[in-house]
Scaffold this active site. Sequence first.
Site, PDB file in Angstrom:
ATOM      1  N   VAL B 180      37.754  32.133  41.846  1.00 10.53           N
ATOM      2  CA  VAL B 180      36.978  31.284  42.752  1.00 10.53           C
ATOM      3  C   VAL B 180      36.979  29.864  42.184  1.00 10.53           C
ATOM      4  CG1 VAL B 180      34.702  30.859  43.779  1.00 10.53           C
ATOM      5  CG2 VAL B 180      35.509  33.207  43.473  1.00 10.53           C
ATOM      6  N   LEU B 427      48.499  43.305  34.216  1.00 13.03           N
ATOM      7  CA  LEU B 427      48.931  41.930  33.936  1.00 13.03           C
ATOM      8  C   LEU B 427      47.739  40.984  33.876  1.00 13.03           C
ATOM      9  CD1 LEU B 427      51.950  41.881  36.362  1.00 13.03           C
ATOM     10  CD2 LEU B 427      51.930  42.469  33.948  1.00 13.03           C
TER      11      LEU B 427
END
Lengths: 256, 427
Positions: B180, B427
């Site tokens: 965000v 990842l």
Amino acid sequence: MEDSSLEEAFDAATQYVGAASTNGSLSNDQLLQFYGMYKQATVGPCDAPKPSFFDRKGRAKWQAWADLGQLPGSEAQQRYVDLLTQLIPDWAAGSSGSGSGSGSGSGGGGKRGGAGGPVQSRMAEAAEDEQAAGPDATPPLLQAARAGDTAAVEALLQGGSDAGQRGSEGETALHWAADRGHEAVVALLLKHGADINAADNDGLTACHYAALAEQRGAAQLLAAAPGVQLGLRSADGETPADVAPPGWDFLQASDG
Amino acid sequence: MSGEDKQPDKQLAPDGLAARLQAALGALTMDDASGQRPKQNYAFWGTQPVAQFGEQPSSSATDGPIDAPKTVADVRKEPYGLPQNFEWVTCDINSDKELEEIHDLLGAHYVEDDDNMFRFAYSKEFLRWALQPPGFQTVWHCGVRVSTTGKLVAFISGIPATVRAHSNQLKTVEINFLCVHKKLRHKRLAPVLIKEITRRVNLHDIWQAVYTAGVLLPKPVAECQYWHRSLNPKKLISIGFSRLAPRMTMARTLKLYKLPDQPVTPGLRQMEAKDVPQVTKLLAGYLQQFSIAPEMDEEEVRHWLSFQTDVVHSYVVEGPGGRITDLLSFYTLPSSVIGNDQYDSLKAAYMFYTVPGATPLPQLMNDALILAHATGHDVFNALDIFENEKILKELKFGIGDGKLRYYLFNWRVAQDIPSNKVGLVML
């Protein structure tokens, strides 16, 4: 859009800090920082007279504000929000102002990530210090050179310490001063007759050390000193110039 | 806003009171800041189908879903509501422009370290690889835009993966890249993003997810420790990733971490397309010993382990008769270095799937270090998962200041999984 969202974030942050200030989750120093940025953001640069010497709290607050100088208000707002986010990463996710205990922990980025992401880890402080555990067996002269303490180096040499004594890797005080870039100590040791060409157990001289550690000032000092042999090769067959950053031409051995 | 002094005056608690409160809460708040201890309650996660702290043992006696079984027909059809002037967008990774938008959002607003010195800087090629494995769904590349300006300000992703947890094979998504915009962190978008991606995944009849986080949330299935092996110690020290040991010279430090130019294992070479069937079998066999691990078919192995410079580096050891005996791989994840005059980027290699067969693990991993160093990586990072715990120290890894926690969504495990039984890399 950017400006209005910053205003909103700032307003929300001030509310959070206001409530958090009563529950001890922010330290006095932190509250002072917030205070200074709040004043900067809402009033502008500090123009209030400095409170009297006896008004300790007043002076601390005044100082926190005055320290921000001419910082623009929007930048102060941003720093306010950033500091809060740094201290309490999920402050915006928790119910406003309840301090610890109610955040959702799903901040969506920022430090250490929210949910759904990796972690930005780096070497913990102790990681490379394991060899350093236990008492330091390094001779005092080498320790003083390592610390860049010219007075202590001078005193030890005056007191009869041998400028050529070795540490565990066969290194001398001159190696340490070169490695750490303490130029005054390099000069002092040379003045007291330290062997500029002394090599450690791997055949590395102080010049090699300065080059490896990219201590340019120390390397220049050594390269210009009388008696220096810049063509000396380490056990790996490398000269100081070989292990130096590009462009350190002053390390080239002039006599080939 | 007026220039009145009143509010901040009230905010500044009297010295004595603040000090007392701080002393009383000191230990707690410090622990909270580092995320080492559960909080009192979790406003959002307490409402989600995740294992909670302090659950009754009886409810966690067996592995299984947490929610009552549902069907696609039960799933809410319309997206979750966003604050005014924000709208959902499905991001198309194959569009250079949209990929660039995600890249830029993550590059400026994704994960940083505690001291805000480093921020992950995934490359576009990496994002393409990470977000488009076999079976990927574009609708799971879920973004939020500002309606008026079109600016991308938030993102979350899911990719399909079959994961075995203990003895159960789960059809899951791996959730990642939740990000965000820094200036919007107060808008509580993250919980909405999580609910929306859950909805979109549920619509595909998938009810479990795997995700990782550094912070402590309800409730990890595994807690793992990061370790770091210096490849370029001088740079790492200069940028503050590590520091020079007080009693060690730089010269000795460089010698300590020095690596040969070439790997030592005979028959080690880059993995090629023809290796995929053998590698798939090799990997599947190896991962059996772990309590949580992916199950990859050949297409997935081809995707995840095809050599791509500075995205994923994969190597195999080919023995007599063309038999593949070992696998090693790492992926490249650079970080921006914030506010350093000399360097603006840190190039890190992260250990990926590595299978020792004919080669002892320490030698295979040392070859991974050599290869990572030879390809310009500054540091090699690994978790204490797989069999790493017993070899990290001898390979001169130092312990990191970060932990990684693994979480399962809508799946409860009776037994937490120790880090050396984790066989899954995210990842």
